[in-house]
Design a protein around this motif. Structure first.
Motif, short mmCIF file in Angstrom:
data_model
loop_
_atom_site.label_atom_id
_atom_site.label_comp_id
_atom_site.label_asym_id
_atom_site.label_seq_id
_atom_site.Cartn_x
_atom_site.Cartn_y
_atom_site.Cartn_z
N THR A 1 6.41 7.08 10.13
CA THR A 1 5.91 7.42 11.47
C THR A 1 4.40 7.22 11.55
O THR A 1 3.73 7.03 10.53
N TYR A 2 3.88 7.26 12.78
CA TYR A 2 2.45 7.04 13.07
C TYR A 2 2.00 5.69 12.52
O TYR A 2 1.09 5.58 11.69
N LEU A 3 2.70 4.65 13.00
CA LEU A 3 2.44 3.29 12.55
C LEU A 3 1.76 2.43 13.60
O LEU A 3 1.39 1.29 13.31
N ASN A 4 1.59 2.93 14.80
CA ASN A 4 1.09 2.10 15.90
C ASN A 4 -0.38 1.74 15.73
O ASN A 4 -0.80 0.62 16.06
N GLN A 5 -1.20 2.68 15.25
CA GLN A 5 -2.63 2.40 15.10
C GLN A 5 -2.88 1.81 13.72
O GLN A 5 -2.49 2.38 12.71
N PRO A 6 -3.57 0.66 13.66
CA PRO A 6 -3.78 0.00 12.36
C PRO A 6 -4.79 0.73 11.47
O PRO A 6 -4.82 0.50 10.27
N THR A 7 -5.65 1.58 12.06
CA THR A 7 -6.66 2.28 11.27
C THR A 7 -6.72 3.73 11.71
O THR A 7 -6.28 4.11 12.80
N THR A 8 -7.33 4.55 10.86
CA THR A 8 -7.56 5.96 11.20
C THR A 8 -8.79 6.05 12.08
O THR A 8 -9.46 5.04 12.39
N ILE A 9 -9.15 7.26 12.48
CA ILE A 9 -10.30 7.48 13.34
C ILE A 9 -11.60 7.08 12.64
O ILE A 9 -12.60 6.79 13.28
N ASP A 10 -11.58 7.06 11.30
CA ASP A 10 -12.75 6.63 10.54
C ASP A 10 -12.71 5.14 10.21
O ASP A 10 -13.54 4.65 9.45
N GLY A 11 -11.75 4.42 10.78
CA GLY A 11 -11.68 2.98 10.56
C GLY A 11 -11.06 2.57 9.25
O GLY A 11 -11.23 1.43 8.81
N VAL A 12 -10.33 3.46 8.61
CA VAL A 12 -9.68 3.13 7.34
C VAL A 12 -8.29 2.59 7.64
O VAL A 12 -7.53 3.16 8.43
N LYS A 13 -7.93 1.49 7.01
CA LYS A 13 -6.65 0.84 7.26
C LYS A 13 -5.48 1.74 6.88
O LYS A 13 -5.50 2.43 5.86
N ILE A 14 -4.45 1.72 7.73
CA ILE A 14 -3.21 2.46 7.46
C ILE A 14 -2.23 1.53 6.75
O ILE A 14 -2.00 0.40 7.18
N ASN A 15 -1.64 2.00 5.69
CA ASN A 15 -0.64 1.24 4.95
C ASN A 15 0.74 1.81 5.22
O ASN A 15 0.94 3.03 5.21
N ARG A 16 1.69 0.92 5.46
CA ARG A 16 3.07 1.36 5.71
C ARG A 16 3.87 1.49 4.42
O ARG A 16 4.85 2.21 4.37
N PHE A 17 3.44 0.79 3.39
CA PHE A 17 4.21 0.77 2.15
C PHE A 17 3.26 0.62 0.97
O PHE A 17 2.25 -0.08 1.05
N ALA A 18 3.58 1.30 -0.10
CA ALA A 18 2.77 1.19 -1.32
C ALA A 18 3.63 1.50 -2.53
O ALA A 18 4.64 2.22 -2.43
N VAL A 19 3.23 0.94 -3.64
CA VAL A 19 3.84 1.27 -4.93
C VAL A 19 2.79 1.98 -5.75
O VAL A 19 1.70 1.44 -5.98
N LYS A 20 3.09 3.21 -6.17
CA LYS A 20 2.11 4.01 -6.90
C LYS A 20 2.68 4.42 -8.25
O LYS A 20 3.90 4.57 -8.41
N ALA A 21 1.79 4.59 -9.19
CA ALA A 21 2.20 4.89 -10.55
C ALA A 21 1.57 6.21 -10.99
O ALA A 21 0.56 6.66 -10.45
N SER A 22 2.16 6.80 -11.96
CA SER A 22 1.58 7.98 -12.61
C SER A 22 2.04 7.99 -14.05
O SER A 22 3.03 7.35 -14.42
N ALA A 23 1.31 8.71 -14.86
CA ALA A 23 1.64 8.79 -16.28
C ALA A 23 1.55 10.24 -16.71
O ALA A 23 0.61 10.95 -16.36
N TYR A 24 2.54 10.69 -17.42
CA TYR A 24 2.53 12.06 -17.92
C TYR A 24 3.54 12.18 -19.05
O TYR A 24 4.45 11.38 -19.19
N PHE A 25 3.35 13.21 -19.83
CA PHE A 25 4.22 13.46 -20.97
C PHE A 25 5.46 14.19 -20.49
O PHE A 25 5.38 15.21 -19.82
N THR A 26 6.63 13.66 -20.81
CA THR A 26 7.87 14.30 -20.41
C THR A 26 8.92 14.07 -21.48
O THR A 26 8.94 13.04 -22.15
N LEU A 27 9.78 15.06 -21.64
CA LEU A 27 10.90 14.89 -22.55
C LEU A 27 12.09 14.30 -21.81
O LEU A 27 12.97 13.74 -22.39
#
Length: 841
Positions: free
Chosen positions: A815-841
């Motif tokens: 949702t909230y995809l109509n405006q390409p940027t925020t009020i501060d002019g930062v680009k809005i992304n519809r999709f991203a791939v993000k990573a994280s690393a942590y110790f897990t069993l």
């Protein structure tokens, strides 16, 4: 007649003599040195034999000897040794090597159904009768012994520069586990004697640790470890559907959904404490599932669980662990008044074998032994008695051998006696002391520099951003060596671009530990950023450090003073009250309309607020770490946090009157074989008209990393509300999908899904307080807010446990995809791939 009597007497003596061949010994694991209970021992080609007891000992008599004796047990290679002929008594010990854990190949089913199914079905139906959790109360005395060892020491490691310095001084003292001579070097050994109590309604537990004996590499103050080594952390109840082990959950062989998770084979009927019991072999239907393989023994009369000997193979979807073994004996306890009976654990032994992290490193063994006695049931104590849940008795440290000789159910083995001297030798090796200190710094982020004073945290030492340029920071804190009641900390930071010195100081005084009560005060002056305040980021230290880098949008200096008092009034109910004063000194063009007069604008402000908070956490378990207490979570109960802030105008320079409410609820729950869900519900509301920095900026995440407490597709300071409600939900399917795919199941990947939803909005009055231009005609940036009828929604899906360390997640903003940027002019992304690393069993 005398001749007949003589003949009968000679014949009797011959029979007695023939029956006096006694064979005894002990069966142990060749890798770990631990006993193997319930193993089958017998003469080859004969009928004489028996089973080992809980400590791996066996003894049987035979009228006639064969040439050899064998030992057989599921999960181990069959072993045979020669018998010396003619001896009346002989001792033959075995060290078994691990082997296959598969069920027998030949299966004979009566009337088309596995005969073990009827027994398991009846045992599951009788769980409510035998499960000790259904008692009104129970208590017992408990002796616990814990040992941690280094094993699997490769020749290359031993010959390396580090290995030589460690193993060289120990050559004469090495502890040998089996016939193959593999060394095991103990690094931690503890004993404890405690009283354990449980009450069903309300559900409360308590362990009073009376005495402890601890020695280990890197152990300085044993108070924290003393709270972990009791029986409270060694509760294994196979009547539960799921058993938590190492923060993982394993399905019981007598769980409600037993048929979909296990295969069963009915073996012999054997005598346990003069009662006939069914012996049933169990194995997971899929090797990668978090399930057990081994044997269980069920009473033929009332279908109660009498013994278990179960293990988890290295194929299970769990990291770093080669195997987990659990053996348990249960004993029946009867209420003399109501005649109610329950089966409680008499003895439990757990062994966890940790793999080598690399080919040329070492492995680790963790061993736990629990022996319980003097059971009492259905005699509940007052609810206040159970607080705190873990308590150390006065003078709990006990090193005298004569005390422990009286308390132990059995004397220490020769290997365990050697372990105490080995640990002293290991921890005094210089290189071990150095590596212990390095690991402590990595884990805690602090380095001890002088009598109770520590320097750090090192993670926050440096940063670089557009306002400060290069930022350097140095901090300190005190520990219990400095004071048992005072906790002090502070830091200094300097930016080489803004040339401003920042600082922070905090002091806490512990009024009481039972119940917990503290009073504190703090002050600070530092650079902050709208939407990324310390309060919003929370205790995510890595994300907080990352947010100090890069471009600062809407940065400001903040001076803060705060004092508070917090106390646990009753178990699970902790209120806090405090007063806080903050200043807002923006580094960008900011103004708000003062007192509703457009001609009266202000560019800075101060706010003073009275803060009250109530935290409700039923059955929360704490351990006390020096001058702090650490929560280990609750037992299947949500944690609620309710906070109310009252703005005080004209008090300590405060500019506003206002009300501010927030409520948070966090919990997790098991969804059977589908995995586990985690969720956080939160809401906030302020009916007052305030400049937007005093409203609710929602935490975004513009980094490449996944952040659990943020909206990961929302930009920093993209949305702000004066009332909101949000849900953060994540479900981990664990190995449900990939465990069933032959090509990739050995990778031990785990699938996950998350959904973040946010409803919110800002009233027009809070928009109007920000003018479009200041008095000099310069534009003033406003803020973005949500449409109350349209939620912000993002969904994610991904793979966890990649290379046992990484998580990759694809996230869609819906949702909230109509405006390409925020009020501060930062680009809005519809999709991203993000990573994280942590110790897990």
């Amino acid at each position: 007649m005398n001749k007949w009597y003589l003949a009968i007497l000679l014949l009797s003596l011959a029979c007695v003599t023939q029956a006096q061949h006694v064979i005894k010994g002990r069966i142990t694991d060749a890798t770990t040195g631990d006993p193997i209970p319930f193993a089958a021992v017998g003469l080859k080609g004969g009928s004489a034999g028996g089973n080992t007891d809980f400590d791996g000992n066996y003894s049987f008599a035979a009228r006639q000897l064969s040439d050899s004796i064998f030992v057989s047990y599921i999960g181990y290679q069959r072993a045979t040794k020669a018998v010396q002929p003619g001896l009346a008594e002989q001792t033959i010990d075995f060290q078994l090597m691990a082997g296959s854990s598969q069920l027998r190949e030949v299966r004979v089913y009566a009337k088309g159904e596995n005969p073990a199914f009827r027994i398991i079905r009846n045992a599951v139906a009788a769980k409510s009768t035998h499960d000790w959790r259904n008692l009104k109360a129970y208590e017992y005395e408990s002796y616990v012994k814990n040992e941690f060892d280094v094993n699997k020491i490769s020749d290359q490691f031993r010959k390396g520069p580090i290995g030589k310095k460690i193993t060289g001084p120990l050559e004469k003292l090495q502890k040998i586990a089996g016939d193959d001579g593999k060394p095991i070097i103990p690094i931690f050994l503890s004993e404890s004697f405690s009283d354990y109590y449980h009450r069903r309604n309300p559900e409360l537990t308590k362990e009073r640790i009376n005495k402890t004996k601890i020695t280990g590499v890197g152990i300085t103050d044993g108070s924290t470890f003393s709270q972990f080594i009791g029986s409270a952390f060694q509760q294994y109840n196979f009547y539960e559907n799921w058993l938590p082990i190492l923060r993982k959950e394993f399905i019981s062989p007598i769980a409600d959904g037993w048929r979909g998770s296990y295969d069963y084979f009915l073996g012999d009927t054997i005598q346990i404490d003069n009662a006939p019991c069914y012996e049933i072999e169990v194995t997971p239907r899929r090797a990668q599932d978090l399930a057990f393989v081994g044997k269980i023994w069920i009473d033929t009369a009332d279908y109660a669980l009498r013994q278990v000997d179960l293990r988890i193979s290295g194929d299970a979807n769990i990291n770093y662990v080669e195997s987990i073994a659990i053996q348990q004996q249960l004993t029946v306890v009867e209420d003399s008044t109501t005649k109610q009976r329950a089966w409680l654990p008499k003895q439990t032994r757990v062994l966890i074998d940790v793999k080598e992290f690399t080919k040329n490193s070492v492995g680790f063994l963790a061993k736990f032994f629990v022996s319980n006695r003097n059971f009492k049931i259905n005699q509940p104590r007052e609810a206040t008695f159970y607080n705190p849940a873990v308590e150390l008795a006065d003078h709990y440290r006990e090193q005298k051998d004569n005390y422990w000789q009286q308390i132990r159910p059995d004397s220490l083995t020769a290997e365990e006696r050697t372990a105490y001297s080995l640990i002293d030798s290991v921890k005094n090796i210089p290189i071990v002391r150095s590596y212990t200190q390095i690991l402590s710094i990595i884990a805690n982020g602090y380095q001890r520099i002088y009598n109770g004073i520590e320097l750090g945290p090192f993670l926050s030492t440096g940063a670089f951003n557009t306002i400060e340029g290069l930022r350097l920071r140095a901090g300190f804190r005190t520990n219990a060596e400095f004071s048992k009641v005072w906790v002090l900390s502070g830091y200094l930071a300097y930016g080489f671009k803004d040339n401003v010195m920042k600082y922070g100081a905090d002091a806490k005084y512990i009024i009481s530990r039972k119940p917990w009560a503290e009073i504190g005060a703090s002050t600070s002056y530092d650079l902050e950023q709208i939407g990324l305040t310390t309060e919003a980021v929370g205790n995510n230290s890595l994300f907080a450090t990352y947010s100090r880098f890069g471009r600062y949008r809407r940065g400001y200096y903040q001076r803060e003073y705060m004092s508070y008092i917090r106390a646990e009034l009753i178990k699970g109910l902790t209120p806090m009250i405090g007063i806080r004063r903050r200043s807002f000194e923006p580094l960008y063009n900011f103004a708000y309309v003062n007192n509703g007069d457009p001609s009266g604008q202000s560019g800075t402000y101060q706010n003073t607020e009275l803060i009250t908070e109530l935290r409700i956490a039923k059955n929360e378990l704490f351990i006390y770490n020096d001058n702090d207490r650490v929560s280990l979570g609750t037992a299947q109960s949500p944690i609620y946090t309710l906070r109310y802030s009252l703005g005080l105008q004209n008090t300590l320079g405060g500019d506003f009157n206002y009300h501010r409410f927030t409520l948070t609820m966090a919990d997790n729950f098991r969804v059977g074989i589908l995995g586990r869900s985690f969720y956080t519900l939160s809401a906030g509301y302020t009916p007052s008209t305030l400049p937007y920095p005093l409203l609710f900026p929602h935490l975004g995440n513009q980094s490449l990393f996944y952040v659990g407490n943020a909206f990961n597709m929302m930009n920093y300071f993209e949305f702000l509300s004066d009332r909101y409600a949000s849900l953060k939900y994540e479900h981990n399917f664990e190995g449900l999908l990939f465990n069933r795919l032959p090509a990739i199941k050995r990778l031990k990947w785990r699938t996950l899904l998350n959904v973040n939803v946010l409803y919110g909005g800002a009233r027009q009055a809070n928009r109007d307080i920000i003018p479009d231009y200041d008095l000099q005609g310069n534009p003033i940036p406003g803020f973005g807010s949500l449409n109350p009828s349209t939620p912000y929604v993002e969904v994610g899906y991904g793979i966890d446990n990649i290379f046992k360390f990484f998580r990759i997640e694809a996230i869609h903003r819906l949702t909230y995809l109509n405006q390409p940027t925020t009020i501060d002019g930062v680009k809005i992304n519809r999709f991203a791939v993000k990573a994280s690393a942590y110790f897990t069993l």
